[in-house]
Each structure stands twice: as C-alpha cells, then as structure tokens.
Design a protein around this motif. Structure first.
Motif: not given
Length: 281
Positions: A37-38, A82, A85, A237, A241, A244, A247
């Motif tokens: 995850v960025r 995008g 994340d 986010a 998401d 998610n 996350y």
C-alpha cells in the motif's frame, strides 16, 4: 425414510455453514495479506510513527511504501489520480475544503493525530505576565491565523466575531482590552521570531523542530476539544476504497495503544493521538 432425509439435510446445511465460514476467513486473510500500500506523507515528520505501524503490519502480510511530498497539495492530487493509495498528514478542515473545491471524491477513513497550537515566549513565563501593548507573532496562513486568534480568545486575551467560525481575520477582533499588536509571519518562521517579539503562536511541528516542548515551554496550549476537531489529521482514501479491508486493517493497526505510546514518546506533546478523544473517524 423422511426422518432419514431430514437428518441428511441438516448435515448438509451444517457443512455448508462451516465451509462458508472457513471460506470467509480464507477470503479475508487473502484480501488483507501480501499487499503493498502506497502511503503519501508530507515531509518526514510522521515517519517515526508510520514506520512503527509498518513493522506490525508486515507481520500481517501488508507492506507500506511511503511516498513523501513537499507540500499538502501534491499528495491530494496523487491520491485523486490513483498514484498513491492513502494520504496521511492533512487536517480534516483542509481535506474537506480540497474535496469540495476539486470535486475529488476522497473520503476520511481514520483519525491520526492533532498538533495543538501553542503560545510561546522567551521573555515571560505566564499569560498574566504579558504587558499591555505586547507584540504577538501570528502565522499569516489564513486558516492558521484564524486558529491562532481562536487560541487567544480561548485564553481570554481577545474576542472575535461570533459568526467568524474557524477562520476569523484580524479585522474580526471585537475586543482587545490589552491592546496587543500582531505581527504576521510565515508559519515556519514563527519560532525564529521569539527573540524579537513578546510572544509567538507556533504550530506543533514547528515548535518541535525548534526544540520546544509544548507541554513545558508554552505559556498557553490550545485546548483539545470539539472546537479543534477540524484540525485533526486524518487518513484519506478514494471513495471506492471506503470499505477496503486492507485499509481498514491499516487504520486499526494505527489506532492502537502501541501507536499512541510512540506518538507520545516521539513528539512530547507536539502531536497528540486523536482517536481516543475524537473517535476512530
């Protein structure tokens, strides 16, 4: 014969429930494991805390990749496009303003920290010691300037218009009985003005950079209550998401006592864990 069929029907139903439960656990484990995850951060100030969170997430199969930016606009754009994340290190107020202005469709998924403003002085040890006509340095960025005026109002030093909200300007001051003078400065320069003014309003991160301990060195510290909720930092986010599971796991791992201990130890009051006071999101 009918009893025999009924018995087997129950066996099949129980088996389906068990298999479904196991399948759900497997799916959940799969969707929250072996993921990179960025996470966008502004500067490196928040890295000590996030690196500690990353170590714990690594054991869960989640890898955090940190992408640092030099200002607060770039990571918002990157998240919208995008290229990252998640984005941390932005206040709820700024986030909501950006979202509305850019129609960005971003969502907050968790509270992180709040950095209280403080009033500092090298000349005086208490609010009551400030002389009439004292010069107070105040950050010139509109949101922080308004926040600084509200800080002085909460300290009982001035009053501002009731309908000025969280962004009053100097023109909104309705009462200044001690005739304080205000010197507008760049937020990053506020700590450097302490030698030339009677007191200075300084952001938590800049106070920390100047080796000032908010709890010990400030003569007044911004109260952390419902009025300061707009200044809570969040994790953002994309709207798609919002739920998610990866996350959600990141937020849950961040919002733990272990993280709070790292925050307290690292920032010594310049940043305070926000979720115990303001909730998870």
């Amino acid at each position: 014969m009918k009893k025999h069929h009924l018995k087997w029907l129950w066996v099949i139903l129980v088996a389906l429930v068990v298999i479904g439960g196991i399948g759900g656990l497997i799916y959940q484990r799969f969707t929250t494991s072996n993921k990179t995850v960025r996470v966008g951060l502004v500067g490196t100030d928040a890295l000590p805390v996030w690196q500690d969170v990353a170590k714990r997430l690594k054991k869960e199969g989640i890898t955090l990749k940190f992408v640092t930016f030099n200002d607060y606009v770039q990571p918002d754009v990157a998240l919208k496009d995008g290229k990252i994340d998640l984005h941390s290190c932005l206040t709820r107020y700024y986030f909501e303003s950006y979202n509305k202005k850019e129609d960005a469709h971003l969502v907050s998924i968790g509270n992180t920290v709040i950095s209280p403003l403080g009033l500092y002085s090298k000349k005086y040890n208490a609010l009551k010691d400030l002389p009439d006509g004292a010069t107070i340095a105040i950050p010139n960025e509109p949101t922080t300037l308004g926040r600084g005026l509200n800080l002085l109002q909460s300290a009982g030093l001035i009053k501002v218009k009731k309908d000025s909200g969280i962004k009053p300007s100097l023109q909104d001051i309705t009462s200044n009985p001690r005739n304080f003078k205000f010197k507008e400065v760049e937020p990053a320069m506020a700590a450097r003005t302490l030698d030339s003014v009677d007191a200075s309003i300084i952001n938590g991160n800049y106070a920390e950079a100047a080796n000032l301990n908010p709890k010990k060195d400030s003569i007044y510290l911004e109260p952390v209550n419902k009025s300061t909720k707009p200044y809570v930092n969040i994790i953002a986010a994309q709207e798609k998401d919002r739920d998610n599971p990866v996350y959600e796991k990141i937020v849950a791992t961040y919002q733990t006592e272990a993280t709070k201990e790292v925050i307290d130890k690292t920032y010594k009051g310049a940043q305070i864990a926000a979720w115990p006071q303001f909730g998870k999101n």
